[in-house]
Design a protein around this motif. Structure first.
Motif, PDB file in Angstrom:
ATOM      1  N   ASN A  29      40.543  43.094  35.359  1.00  0.00           N
ATOM      2  CA  ASN A  29      40.733  41.638  35.380  1.00  0.00           C
ATOM      3  C   ASN A  29      39.713  40.949  34.475  1.00  0.00           C
ATOM      4  OD1 ASN A  29      42.552  42.442  37.281  1.00  0.00           O
ATOM      5  ND2 ASN A  29      41.647  41.313  38.986  1.00  0.00           N
ATOM      6  N   ASP A  30      39.477  41.556  33.300  1.00  0.00           N
ATOM      7  CA  ASP A  30      38.572  41.033  32.274  1.00  0.00           C
ATOM      8  C   ASP A  30      37.107  41.101  32.682  1.00  0.00           C
ATOM      9  OD1 ASP A  30      40.732  40.357  30.573  1.00  0.00           O
ATOM     10  OD2 ASP A  30      40.998  38.454  31.625  1.00  0.00           O
ATOM     11  N   LEU A  31      36.776  41.912  33.676  1.00  0.00           N
ATOM     12  CA  LEU A  31      35.403  41.978  34.173  1.00  0.00           C
ATOM     13  C   LEU A  31      34.899  43.416  34.191  1.00  0.00           C
ATOM     14  CD1 LEU A  31      35.826  39.741  37.365  1.00  0.00           C
ATOM     15  CD2 LEU A  31      34.842  39.014  35.180  1.00  0.00           C
ATOM     16  N   THR A  32      33.586  43.575  34.008  1.00  0.00           N
ATOM     17  CA  THR A  32      32.897  44.806  34.342  1.00  0.00           C
ATOM     18  C   THR A  32      31.496  44.438  34.822  1.00  0.00           C
ATOM     19  OG1 THR A  32      32.183  47.010  33.626  1.00  0.00           O
ATOM     20  CG2 THR A  32      32.087  45.265  31.971  1.00  0.00           C
ATOM     21  N   PRO A  33      31.100  44.786  36.042  1.00  0.00           N
ATOM     22  CA  PRO A  33      31.937  45.440  37.045  1.00  0.00           C
ATOM     23  C   PRO A  33      33.174  44.614  37.366  1.00  0.00           C
ATOM     24  CG  PRO A  33      29.649  45.192  37.802  1.00  0.00           C
ATOM     25  CD  PRO A  33      29.773  44.423  36.565  1.00  0.00           C
ATOM     26  N   GLY A  34      34.153  45.285  37.979  1.00  0.00           N
ATOM     27  CA  GLY A  34      35.390  44.611  38.320  1.00  0.00           C
ATOM     28  C   GLY A  34      35.252  43.738  39.551  1.00  0.00           C
ATOM     29  N   PRO A  35      36.359  43.178  40.043  1.00  0.00           N
ATOM     30  CA  PRO A  35      36.323  42.284  41.208  1.00  0.00           C
ATOM     31  C   PRO A  35      35.673  42.946  42.420  1.00  0.00           C
ATOM     32  CG  PRO A  35      38.483  42.226  40.171  1.00  0.00           C
ATOM     33  CD  PRO A  35      37.734  43.335  39.509  1.00  0.00           C
ATOM     34  N   SER A  36      34.928  42.141  43.154  1.00  0.00           N
ATOM     35  CA  SER A  36      34.258  42.601  44.360  1.00  0.00           C
ATOM     36  C   SER A  36      35.169  42.391  45.562  1.00  0.00           C
ATOM     37  CB  SER A  36      32.943  41.842  44.551  1.00  0.00           C
ATOM     38  OG  SER A  36      32.304  42.224  45.749  1.00  0.00           O
ATOM     39  N   ILE A  37      35.431  43.460  46.300  1.00  0.00           N
ATOM     40  CA  ILE A  37      36.227  43.374  47.518  1.00  0.00           C
ATOM     41  C   ILE A  37      35.272  43.189  48.694  1.00  0.00           C
ATOM     42  CG2 ILE A  37      37.774  44.637  49.061  1.00  0.00           C
ATOM     43  CD1 ILE A  37      38.977  45.998  46.642  1.00  0.00           C
ATOM     44  N   GLN A  38      35.427  42.086  49.435  1.00  0.00           N
ATOM     45  CA  GLN A  38      34.535  41.776  50.555  1.00  0.00           C
ATOM     46  C   GLN A  38      35.397  41.430  51.758  1.00  0.00           C
ATOM     47  OE1 GLN A  38      30.831  40.568  50.010  1.00  0.00           O
ATOM     48  NE2 GLN A  38      30.742  41.058  47.833  1.00  0.00           N
TER      49      GLN A  38
END
Length: 443
Positions: free
Chosen positions: A99-108
């Protein structure tokens, strides 16, 4: 339930040769995305528990650091923070983004929630892909463990796969690609499973457990992760040097070739205690030592298991390990402090990194050159046995503490450890041990 169209091509062979037929089908969309940033499922966990179904969609592609969206970065730090700008340590290289990120999205999420993640493999090199949910036990959902060619076939290029599993056990976990060396090229992120405060043994040790206080550390090279592996396997000598930097949440600055790229900043407010969740997501063999300038801290959990609290000045994380610490925002001699990252042993894996601990309402910033020399005294925590540095007065390992789980202070996976509370040269045997050496009494 939404319907989507798909194109399926059927092949068959007859006496007249190879035939094909394209069929347009309607397929059920198996996942409803709630929010890629997990804001809908990041909440105060209720007691008794009221689990939710938390949906995400991960789209994974190859991108590049310091690409066009970065504009004048690092000369302009504002440009470094632009959407889709991946500055890392200022080096130029290909990177896998989620999703254009590194690290990717954080699942919380909360313990017991159902996590559903639709993974779209749009990697331009045609490689397969799997996601491993590091720390999740996957009871009854082995197919979702993400180990290629063991629990699943890799997700083929230009296709999708839906993972679905229960968020169990609670604790600080993380997710990463388990296919090839993709994890070292940026395919990783945080996975935090919280519990109601009423059920936490160490709940009185801290005031805040914030979403933005997850700390992911990675050993980042200025070349692709496959390159050093191939060089080592062939005993080849690289024709040009490369850098190795410890990034915090995807940001850092290499001390060998400083580029003044922005550092990750963690904000605190004076007078409060903050829980910080550390993950060593290193791809190589780098153990990482973390020290916070003028701020000793308390270790309260490791790998998802609550510990009898230990007060130390520094800690060592092995690859894949997670440690939860509590820091008290009580040092106000200045408004910003260095978070030092170094490798251990440094001579075998030479790298370093820096992040910033900043008090709210502070205006001054810490420059990278002022964070070059971490302190080397005080007490040290590690879950592995190692030769103690003479500069550390006290050393704590799993032989000196014990884990809590479900009201009992015993982690079944640690039953073969003899529990004791040790200092550098004085070992005091535990006063209460089970038949395998584990603690059996409650707090």
């Amino acid at each position: 339930m939404d319907m989507v169209k798909g194109l399926i091509t059927v092949f068959w062979i007859s006496n007249y040769g190879l035939h094909s037929l394209a069929l347009e089908c309607q397929l059920k969309q198996e996942i409803k995305v709630i929010n890629n940033k997990s804001n809908d499922c990041f909440r105060e966990c209720e007691f008794p528990a009221r689990p939710r179904e938390c949906g995400y969609e991960f789209t994974m592609v190859w991108s590049s650091t310091m690409a066009a969206p970065c504009l004048e970065c690092p000369e302009s730090l504002v440009d470094c923070e632009a959407p889709q700008c991946i500055s890392t340590d200022g080096s130029f290289r290909a990177v896998i983004t989620t999703n254009d990120l590194t690290p990717g999205p954080s699942i919380q999420v909360c313990h017991g929630d159902i996590i559903r993640v639709k993974v779209n493999n749009y990697l331009q090199d045609g490689a397969g892909l799997t996601i491993h949910w590091h720390g999740i036990h996957q009871i009854d959902t082995i197919w979702a463990d993400g180990v290629p060619m063991i629990t699943q076939c890799p997700i083929p290029s230009a296709t999708s796969f839906v993972y679905k599993f229960v968020a169990d056990p609670p604790g600080t976990h993380w997710w990463h690609s388990h296919n090839g060396v993709q994890r070292g090229d940026g395919a990783y992120g945080a996975l935090i499973v919280r519990v109601p405060r009423q059920t936490e043994i160490n709940r009185k040790e801290y005031d805040f457990d914030l979403q933005e206080h997850s700390i992911l550390i990675i050993d980042w090279m200025s070349i692709l992760s496959l390159d050093p592996l191939m060089l080592a396997s062939e005993n080849a000598v690289p024709s040009h040097p490369h850098t190795l930097t410890l990034l915090t949440n995807g940001k850092g600055d290499n001390t060998d070739t400083p580029s003044d790229t922005p550092l990750t900043v963690f904000e605190v407010q004076e007078g409060f205690r903050y829980r910080m969740r550390l993950v060593n997501s290193a791809f190589g063999e780098c153990n990482v030592q973390l020290t916070i300038e003028s701020h000793p801290f308390t270790i309260i959990a490791t790998d998802g298991y609550e510990l009898s609290p230990v007060n130390v000045d520094s800690l060592i994380l092995t690859p894949g390990e997670r440690i939860d610490l509590v820091i008290e925002a009580s040092s106000t001699l200045k408004s910003a402090y260095c978070i030092y990252l170094t490798t251990s042993p440094h001579e075998m894996c030479p790298a370093s990194g820096t992040a910033i601990l900043k008090y709210k309402h502070a205006h001054d910033a810490v420059k990278i050159n002022s964070c070059a020399s971490p302190p080397v005294n005080g007490s040290l925590f590690s879950t592995r046995e190692f030769s103690n540095d003479v500069n550390y007065t006290d050393t704590f390992t799993f032989r000196e503490t014990y884990a809590y789980r479900g009201g009992a202070c015993c982690d079944r996976q640690l039953q073969n450890f003899r529990t004791s509370y040790a200092f550098t040269r004085t070992v005091v045997q535990s006063s209460c041990s089970g038949e395998n050496g584990q603690h059996v009494n409650d707090r």
